[in-house]
Write an enzyme that holds these catalytic residues in place. Structure first.
Site, PDB file in Angstrom:
ATOM      1  N   LYS A   1     -12.640  -7.614  24.617  1.00  0.00           N
ATOM      2  CA  LYS A   1     -11.444  -7.236  23.857  1.00  0.00           C
ATOM      3  C   LYS A   1     -11.388  -5.727  23.693  1.00  0.00           C
ATOM      4  O   LYS A   1     -12.387  -5.002  23.799  1.00  0.00           O
ATOM      5  CB  LYS A   1     -11.430  -7.925  22.492  1.00  0.00           C
ATOM      6  CG  LYS A   1     -12.629  -7.614  21.582  1.00  0.00           C
ATOM      7  CD  LYS A   1     -12.535  -6.300  20.821  1.00  0.00           C
ATOM      8  CE  LYS A   1     -13.759  -6.010  19.978  1.00  0.00           C
ATOM      9  NZ  LYS A   1     -13.756  -4.652  19.364  1.00  0.00           N
TER      10      LYS A   1
ATOM     11  N   VAL B   1     -23.153  -4.080  26.736  1.00  0.00           N
ATOM     12  CA  VAL B   1     -23.771  -4.531  25.487  1.00  0.00           C
ATOM     13  C   VAL B   1     -23.667  -3.421  24.445  1.00  0.00           C
ATOM     14  O   VAL B   1     -23.975  -2.266  24.721  1.00  0.00           O
ATOM     15  CB  VAL B   1     -25.252  -4.903  25.716  1.00  0.00           C
ATOM     16  CG1 VAL B   1     -25.933  -5.262  24.407  1.00  0.00           C
ATOM     17  CG2 VAL B   1     -25.351  -6.062  26.705  1.00  0.00           C
TER      18      VAL B   1
ATOM     19  N   GLY C   1     -18.754  -8.001  23.455  1.00  0.00           N
ATOM     20  CA  GLY C   1     -19.522  -8.803  24.400  1.00  0.00           C
ATOM     21  C   GLY C   1     -20.244  -9.974  23.778  1.00  0.00           C
ATOM     22  O   GLY C   1     -20.061 -11.124  24.178  1.00  0.00           O
ATOM     23  N   GLY C   2     -21.087  -9.706  22.770  1.00  0.00           N
ATOM     24  CA  GLY C   2     -21.803 -10.796  22.113  1.00  0.00           C
ATOM     25  C   GLY C   2     -20.866 -11.737  21.395  1.00  0.00           C
ATOM     26  O   GLY C   2     -21.053 -12.968  21.402  1.00  0.00           O
TER      27      GLY C   2
ATOM     28  N   ASP D   1     -15.487 -10.186  14.927  1.00  0.00           N
ATOM     29  CA  ASP D   1     -14.639 -10.302  16.117  1.00  0.00           C
ATOM     30  C   ASP D   1     -14.583 -11.722  16.667  1.00  0.00           C
ATOM     31  O   ASP D   1     -13.745 -12.029  17.525  1.00  0.00           O
ATOM     32  CB  ASP D   1     -15.151  -9.378  17.231  1.00  0.00           C
ATOM     33  CG  ASP D   1     -15.017  -7.908  16.898  1.00  0.00           C
ATOM     34  OD1 ASP D   1     -14.178  -7.569  16.043  1.00  0.00           O
ATOM     35  OD2 ASP D   1     -15.741  -7.095  17.492  1.00  0.00           O
TER      36      ASP D   1
END
Length: 293
Positions: free
Chosen positions: A13, A97, A103-104, A138
């Protein structure tokens, strides 16, 4: 027999704008942000044909498995749904990362969507959102099926918007991350006891075209992060000079992005050593969960 394995692309995102509002008594800040999904994504595979609980990651170092957001999301789903007994999560990392691209969180959202698609008794959307928010700010958006959404609170209150036409995106990825907690702390220290300036509420019709969003684009964390990492400011200037309609820091960084109406340059001359340039596009839809076997 019902499927026991699912795959899904865990799309990253951007924060097209990020306003940091009042600080809660617990220390967290309220925000207002416009999220858009990217085509750039991690590949996630989830299997429930196991009694063990395991996450395997390739492509990047993501820390201890038991602290992996995707693993925590699966644990939370299993506790809420009383299913599954076990799971194997396999993640091929393509998203940087710790770069502000989610990402996570994207992996966690993908796992929640995959497990809900596999579950004999899927959870209601509200329950899935509550689990997502327990993992990270997020994650609710990255569990949702919206490619574009306005978010408030700590990111858990979402208003899905009509997707914008796809645009070319250039990412500049530094060789270091920025701690979200530290970035918000820097901003709080700079503001001191001052209250964030009240801003007029946004109307949906202000978010229907790229030229409108370009006028709103901003990131309240950008100045404090760039003050501590001046090399980011150099790179942001290069993105602007390349003709980006929007050039900003995403989230707390450290990734910078440019949104282009035309094809951006393949490389950016002058970026600091160790920085990478990655090309992608904004997404107009969310990748579907694919059930296997």
């Amino acid at each position: 027999m019902s499927a026991t394995t699912a795959t899904v692309e865990a799309q990253g995102k951007l924060n097209l704008f990020l306003r940091v509002l009042a600080r809660e008594t617990g220390g967290y800040h309220q925000i207002e942000t416009l999220f858009v999904r990217l085509e750039l994504a991690d590949a996630v595979r989830v299997s429930t044909a196991t009694k063990a609980r395991e996450v395997r990651t390739t492509g990047a170092e993501t820390g201890p498995p038991e602290r992996n957001a995707a693993f925590l999301a699966a644990q939370a789903f299993a506790a809420a749904a009383s299913w599954p007994d076990g799971f194997l999560i396999e993640i091929e990392k393509r998203l940087p990362v710790g770069g502000g691209l989610g990402g996570g969180s994207a992996d966690a959202g993908a796992v929640l969507r995959a497990l809900n698609a596999l579950a004999p008794k899927p959870l209601a959307p509200g329950a899935l959102t509550r689990i997502a928010f327990s993992i990270g700010a997020d994650v609710p958006f990255l569990t949702d099926d919206s490619a574009l959404a306005l978010a408030w609170g700590r990111g858990e209150r979402l208003l899905a918007l009509r997707p914008l036409p796809a645009r070319e995106v250039l990412l500049v990825v530094p060789p270091f991350g920025v701690s979200t907690q530290e970035a918000f702390g820097w901003l709080a220290s700079e503001r001191g006891s001052a209250i964030a300036e009240a801003l007029p509420p946004l109307a949906v019709d202000q978010l229907e075209r790229w030229e409108q969003i370009a006028r709103l684009a901003g990131n309240d964390l950008e100045a404090v992060v760039l003050a501590r990492h001046p090399e980011l400011g150099v790179s942001l200037g290069l993105i602007e000079s390349a003709g980006a309609r929007i050039a900003r820091l995403t989230g707390s960084g450290s990734t910078l992005f440019g949104v282009f109406d035309r094809r951006p340059p393949q490389e950016l001359g002058g970026i600091p050593a160790g920085f990478r340039v990655v090309h992608t596009r904004t997404a107009t839809s969310v990748a579907a969960v694919r059930l296997l076997d």
